[in-house]
Motif scaffolding. Structure first.
Motif, PDB file in Angstrom:
ATOM      1  N   VAL A   1     -30.467  26.731  24.885  1.00  0.00           N
ATOM      2  CA  VAL A   1     -29.869  27.371  23.444  1.00  0.00           C
ATOM      3  C   VAL A   1     -31.139  27.852  22.659  1.00  0.00           C
ATOM      4  N   ARG A   2     -30.845  29.081  22.068  1.00  0.00           N
ATOM      5  CA  ARG A   2     -31.969  29.386  21.049  1.00  0.00           C
ATOM      6  C   ARG A   2     -31.525  29.657  19.800  1.00  0.00           C
ATOM      7  N   GLY A   3     -30.167  30.051  19.894  1.00  0.00           N
ATOM      8  CA  GLY A   3     -29.443  30.599  18.912  1.00  0.00           C
ATOM      9  C   GLY A   3     -28.091  30.288  18.818  1.00  0.00           C
ATOM     10  N   GLU A   4     -27.410  30.234  17.748  1.00  0.00           N
ATOM     11  CA  GLU A   4     -25.948  30.078  17.729  1.00  0.00           C
ATOM     12  C   GLU A   4     -25.332  30.715  16.343  1.00  0.00           C
ATOM     13  N   HIS A   5     -24.215  31.519  16.715  1.00  0.00           N
ATOM     14  CA  HIS A   5     -23.492  32.269  15.658  1.00  0.00           C
ATOM     15  C   HIS A   5     -21.994  31.716  15.495  1.00  0.00           C
ATOM     16  N   TRP A   6     -21.895  31.113  14.418  1.00  0.00           N
ATOM     17  CA  TRP A   6     -20.611  30.578  14.226  1.00  0.00           C
ATOM     18  C   TRP A   6     -19.680  31.402  13.098  1.00  0.00           C
ATOM     19  N   THR A   7     -18.534  32.061  13.681  1.00  0.00           N
ATOM     20  CA  THR A   7     -17.670  32.670  12.579  1.00  0.00           C
ATOM     21  C   THR A   7     -16.499  31.871  12.267  1.00  0.00           C
ATOM     22  N   LEU A   8     -16.452  31.644  10.925  1.00  0.00           N
ATOM     23  CA  LEU A   8     -15.463  31.026  10.297  1.00  0.00           C
ATOM     24  C   LEU A   8     -14.248  31.583   9.951  1.00  0.00           C
ATOM     25  N   HIS A   9     -13.088  31.629  10.830  1.00  0.00           N
ATOM     26  CA  HIS A   9     -11.991  32.395  10.516  1.00  0.00           C
ATOM     27  C   HIS A   9     -11.289  32.062   9.451  1.00  0.00           C
ATOM     28  N   GLY A  10     -11.020  32.990   8.331  1.00  0.00           N
ATOM     29  CA  GLY A  10     -10.174  32.839   7.048  1.00  0.00           C
ATOM     30  C   GLY A  10     -11.371  32.055   6.020  1.00  0.00           C
ATOM     31  N   ALA A  11     -12.447  31.807   6.117  1.00  0.00           N
ATOM     32  CA  ALA A  11     -13.559  31.048   5.425  1.00  0.00           C
ATOM     33  C   ALA A  11     -14.181  32.260   4.590  1.00  0.00           C
ATOM     34  N   SER A  12     -14.272  31.855   3.101  1.00  0.00           N
ATOM     35  CA  SER A  12     -14.965  32.826   2.260  1.00  0.00           C
ATOM     36  C   SER A  12     -16.408  32.469   2.042  1.00  0.00           C
ATOM     37  N   HIS A  13     -16.933  32.486   0.936  1.00  0.00           N
ATOM     38  CA  HIS A  13     -18.352  32.419   0.603  1.00  0.00           C
ATOM     39  C   HIS A  13     -18.687  31.064   0.323  1.00  0.00           C
ATOM     40  N   ALA A  14     -18.564  29.984   1.266  1.00  0.00           N
ATOM     41  CA  ALA A  14     -18.801  28.560   0.842  1.00  0.00           C
ATOM     42  C   ALA A  14     -19.325  27.779   1.970  1.00  0.00           C
ATOM     43  N   TRP A  15     -19.911  26.725   1.835  1.00  0.00           N
ATOM     44  CA  TRP A  15     -20.579  25.940   2.857  1.00  0.00           C
ATOM     45  C   TRP A  15     -19.515  25.305   3.520  1.00  0.00           C
ATOM     46  N   SER A  16     -19.531  25.298   4.945  1.00  0.00           N
ATOM     47  CA  SER A  16     -18.280  24.767   5.618  1.00  0.00           C
ATOM     48  C   SER A  16     -18.447  23.397   5.885  1.00  0.00           C
ATOM     49  N   GLY A  17     -17.395  22.415   5.703  1.00  0.00           N
ATOM     50  CA  GLY A  17     -17.224  21.039   5.802  1.00  0.00           C
ATOM     51  C   GLY A  17     -17.964  20.451   4.676  1.00  0.00           C
ATOM     52  N   GLY A  18     -18.174  21.039   3.509  1.00  0.00           N
ATOM     53  CA  GLY A  18     -18.713  20.599   2.414  1.00  0.00           C
ATOM     54  C   GLY A  18     -17.854  19.559   1.547  1.00  0.00           C
TER      55      GLY A  18
END
Length: 339
Positions: A268-285
């Motif tokens: 695995v060289r890359g990952e792209h996570w789409t956070l459905h329903g999320a805005s401009h903010a650090w996920s899980g913060g």
């Protein structure tokens, strides 16, 4: 108070991240030796601050050289706020990472925004990327960091600068993490910077092949989610093999993850996570910090998990000269279980 239309409010929000004069501001003398951060200090609160940057060191003795992640805050944030909102110190304690937080000053940008869109700050030899790289070298030497395992990550403007650093200094940074940010060279002035944030398609370029992990909310109205895809395309092109998986976290958030595999090694060289329903903010913060969303997945944990699988070729090290005395710098929840 003025009642603004939603379109005007979105424009002003975007302008907030860019409209600031670009000037230089001092960082500590690279030849000096400020007192080292105490192990574990600032674990759940503030990192130890020395001048224009902060360092977190995990607790406990280590016989091996530790990895390090360089964390670049977004506009409108400072070091304490960013460390608090991302809870990166908690993740770093868990995984044994040193964390370096370079700080942009109000003298360099009224809103503490890294000047990722300014051609004066898109070079190896000068500007903010060169100076952050030199600071990386200084702190890595001070704390005995493993030179094959240095990474850089950031939020929004910090994510855009992280992309630049990864592409300009592939001999220093083994991988890049981008949350709600933009690809390298996505703009060359204020106008094109705003256009990129709105979702202007980035011209194709030769893929950098730098291991990259991306998080982006699909309801982000500050930096259009297409930018997250463009970060991946800048790293791997448009035909790199990938697999898609989806999961709903314990908090109900649906996540779509793409994993990009090297054709020969299948790693695995890359990952792209789409956070459905999320805005401009650090996920899980932590909600006690700005631009942070407590709903998962925990981006800090996931980034360090991804970084641990990436490293420079043996012997890779930074060869940049440290800044002179007059040098200036422009400036834990459990991770979602996706197979």
């Amino acid at each position: 108070m003025l009642n603004l239309s939603p379109s005007v409010e979105v424009f002003l929000n975007r302008l907030f991240w860019l409209a600031a004069p670009s000037r230089d501001t001092a960082i500590p003398n690279g030849n000096a030796s400020p007192p080292p951060a105490a192990p574990g200090e600032g674990l759940a609160a503030s990192p130890t601050v020395h001048g224009e940057y902060a360092v977190f060191v995990p607790s406990g003795a280590s016989k091996k050289r530790r990895p390090m992640v360089v964390m670049l805050h977004g506009a409108g944030q400072d070091l304490d706020d960013f460390a608090t909102g991302t809870t990166m110190n908690d993740a770093a304690e868990h995984h044994g990472f040193v964390v370096l937080y370079p700080g942009q000053s109000k003298q360099a940008s009224a809103y503490r925004c890294w000047n990722w869109f300014d051609p004066a700050h898109q070079h190896r030899s000068h500007g903010e990327p060169a100076r952050i790289a030199a600071l990386t070298e200084h702190v890595a030497a001070q704390h005995g960091v493993d030179r094959e395992r240095i990474y850089v990550a950031g939020l929004s403007a910090g994510g855009a600068m992280a992309c630049l650093l990864g592409e300009l200094f592939p001999e220093i940074y083994a991988a890049v993490g981008v949350h709600s940010g933009l690809a390298s060279f996505a703009a060359n002035d204020l106008s094109s910077g705003l256009a990129s944030m709105r979702g202007t398609v980035r011209p194709p370029s030769v893929p950098s092949e730098i291991p990259t992990i991306v998080f982006h909310g699909d309801k982000d109205t500050i930096v259009n989610p297409i930018n997250g895809i463009q970060v991946i395309e800048a790293a791997f092109g448009i035909d790199y093999p990938f697999r898609v998986d989806e999961r709903v976290g314990g908090d109900g958030r649906r996540v779509t993850r793409r994993r990009y595999f090297h054709r020969a090694s299948k790693l695995v060289r890359g990952e792209h996570w789409t956070l459905h329903g999320a805005s401009h903010a650090w996920s899980g913060g932590s909600a006690t910090g700005s631009f942070a969303d407590p709903a998962g997945p925990n981006a800090s944990e996931e980034m360090l998990r991804f970084f641990k699988a990436q490293r420079l070729p043996r012997g890779g090290k930074c060869s940049i000269d440290l800044p002179s005395k007059s040098a200036k710098l422009g400036a834990v929840a459990a991770p979602i279980d996706v197979p």
